[in-house]
Design an enzyme around this catalytic site. Sequence first.
Site, PDB file in Angstrom:
ATOM      1  N   LYS A  69       0.859  -1.176   0.000  1.00 40.24           N
ATOM      2  CA  LYS A  69       0.000   0.000   0.000  1.00 40.24           C
ATOM      3  C   LYS A  69       0.897   1.228   0.000  1.00 40.24           C
ATOM      4  CE  LYS A  69      -3.632   2.392   2.483  1.00 40.24           C
ATOM      5  NZ  LYS A  69      -4.560   2.387   3.619  1.00 40.24           N
TER       6      LYS A  69
ATOM      7  N   TYR B   5     -14.914   0.764  -7.022  1.00 49.34           N
ATOM      8  CA  TYR B   5     -16.179   1.495  -6.859  1.00 49.34           C
ATOM      9  C   TYR B   5     -17.061   1.336  -8.094  1.00 49.34           C
ATOM     10  CZ  TYR B   5     -13.478   3.205  -2.984  1.00 49.34           C
ATOM     11  OH  TYR B   5     -12.717   3.240  -1.851  1.00 49.34           O
TER      12      TYR B   5
ATOM     13  N   LYS C   2      -2.188  -1.620  -3.826  1.00 50.85           N
ATOM     14  CA  LYS C   2      -3.020  -0.424  -3.775  1.00 50.85           C
ATOM     15  C   LYS C   2      -2.177   0.838  -3.822  1.00 50.85           C
ATOM     16  CE  LYS C   2      -6.051   1.864  -0.570  1.00 50.85           C
ATOM     17  NZ  LYS C   2      -6.511   1.968   0.751  1.00 50.85           N
TER      18      LYS C   2
ATOM     19  N   LYS D 237       1.391  10.003   5.554  1.00 50.13           N
ATOM     20  CA  LYS D 237       1.450   8.601   5.974  1.00 50.13           C
ATOM     21  C   LYS D 237       2.728   7.919   5.491  1.00 50.13           C
ATOM     22  CE  LYS D 237      -3.566   8.065   6.535  1.00 50.13           C
ATOM     23  NZ  LYS D 237      -4.727   7.145   6.397  1.00 50.13           N
TER      24      LYS D 237
ATOM     25  N   SER E 103     -10.202   5.308  -4.937  1.00 55.34           N
ATOM     26  CA  SER E 103     -11.161   6.398  -5.115  1.00 55.34           C
ATOM     27  C   SER E 103     -10.724   7.431  -6.153  1.00 55.34           C
ATOM     28  CB  SER E 103     -11.428   7.074  -3.764  1.00 55.34           C
ATOM     29  OG  SER E 103     -10.223   7.560  -3.204  1.00 55.34           O
TER      30      SER E 103
HETATM   31  C1  PBG Z   1      -7.245   3.649   5.394  1.00 56.09           C
HETATM   32  C2  PBG Z   1      -7.654   3.355   4.012  1.00 56.09           C
HETATM   33  C3  PBG Z   1      -7.516   4.232   2.939  1.00 56.09           C
HETATM   34  C4  PBG Z   1      -8.090   3.615   1.830  1.00 56.09           C
HETATM   35  C5  PBG Z   1      -8.549   2.356   2.229  1.00 56.09           C
HETATM   36  N1  PBG Z   1      -8.258   2.195   3.599  1.00 56.09           N
HETATM   37  C6  PBG Z   1      -6.996   5.630   2.883  1.00 56.09           C
HETATM   38  C7  PBG Z   1      -5.684   5.944   3.456  1.00 56.09           C
HETATM   39  O1  PBG Z   1      -4.816   5.091   3.655  1.00 56.09           O
HETATM   40  O2  PBG Z   1      -5.504   7.114   3.763  1.00 56.09           O
HETATM   41  C8  PBG Z   1      -8.181   4.265   0.480  1.00 56.09           C
HETATM   42  C9  PBG Z   1      -9.143   3.703  -0.478  1.00 56.09           C
HETATM   43  C10 PBG Z   1      -9.442   4.559  -1.649  1.00 56.09           C
HETATM   44  O3  PBG Z   1      -8.857   5.638  -1.875  1.00 56.09           O
HETATM   45  O4  PBG Z   1     -10.319   4.167  -2.413  1.00 56.09           O
HETATM   46  N2  PBG Z   1      -6.677   2.706   6.152  1.00 56.09           N
END
Ligand code: PBG
Length: 328
Positions: free
Chosen positions: A198, A316, A251, A220, A277
């Site tokens: 991620k 989505y 991701k 983050k 997203s």
């Molecule tokens: C948080 C989390 C995030 C997403 C899924 N779980 C956002 C982040 O890490 O700030 C993002 C999913 C998306 O953007 O569709 N643990």
Amino acid sequence: MENISRPRRNRKTEAVRRMVRETHLSSHDLIAPLFLKEGKNIKEPISSMPGIFRHSIDELVLECKELYQLGVPCVALFPAIEDSLKDAKATEALNPQGLYQRAIKEIKNALPDLLIMTDIALDPYSSDGHDGLVDPKTGEILNDQTLEILGKMAVLQARSGADILGPSDMMDGRVGYIRDMLDEENLINTSIMSYTAKYASSFYGPFRDALSSAPKKGDKKTYQMDYANVREALREAYLDESEGADILMVKPGLPYLDVINTIRDNTTLPIAAYNVSGEYAMVKAAHEKGWIDGEKVMIEMLWAFKRAGSDMILTYFAKEAARLLNHK
Ligand code: PBG
């Protein structure tokens, strides 16, 4: 032109193209991320994600029924928690009567065969908007102290009826820690789909709007991965696999197809891609402007995940894509 190899022969009609097609996409490959909030009869639009809503539990069950009937096997739930319930320790995450736990139970009751995937990270419940605990003095994200909360969240979600747990926090050692906690409680059939690679990405913007979960301070980058790296993704994959993950996830999705492909070549585990997203929002926005054909781009995009080597896709677009694919 003698004896020339003519690849176009294999493209001459749809029937031939179908026969030689190397990868396949169907509604069974899709996982629908869904947002939920407290209340009744609520279906609240999210402005940066046209077509996506925050649902109260009653509405959420209806949405799940529709997805299930379309052949979508799994939903991934994300809670929008009221600000008044957020604190530095993410206490609400461990409330057995909390929104999330109730939602899991109600969906399971209504649709026992629909798979429920959950999210394990502190950010929806944290007043700091971080996935782990924040040291109030230094601002550091505390790894091992966070694991204890994640482990308790895992057990609670599994007991509520979740089928697949999705640790999205990127703390070190969390897959093994969660697996141990589950096994100690004899929750041996609960799966873990690890957010293995991620990345610290700007593609999560609309999601953070949906949950009001953006970090209050900093970013983050001390826990999510640097987007310049791919070998590091393999290191995470080896660790998650050895710690007992059942499925590995990459991701964001579209800008990270090379990561999916590299992990594909180095594991026998199933791979999931998260078409996040921001990727969704870009397609919707360009479509609304009349610059692209949104539906066609959507299907091409989803297919690219299969070609790169993912077995399933969190997207989505799940409902829209399932409808289209079912009618082909
Ligand atoms: C948080 C989390 C995030 C997403 C899924 N779980 C956002 C982040 O890490 O700030 C993002 C999913 C998306 O953007 O569709 N643990």
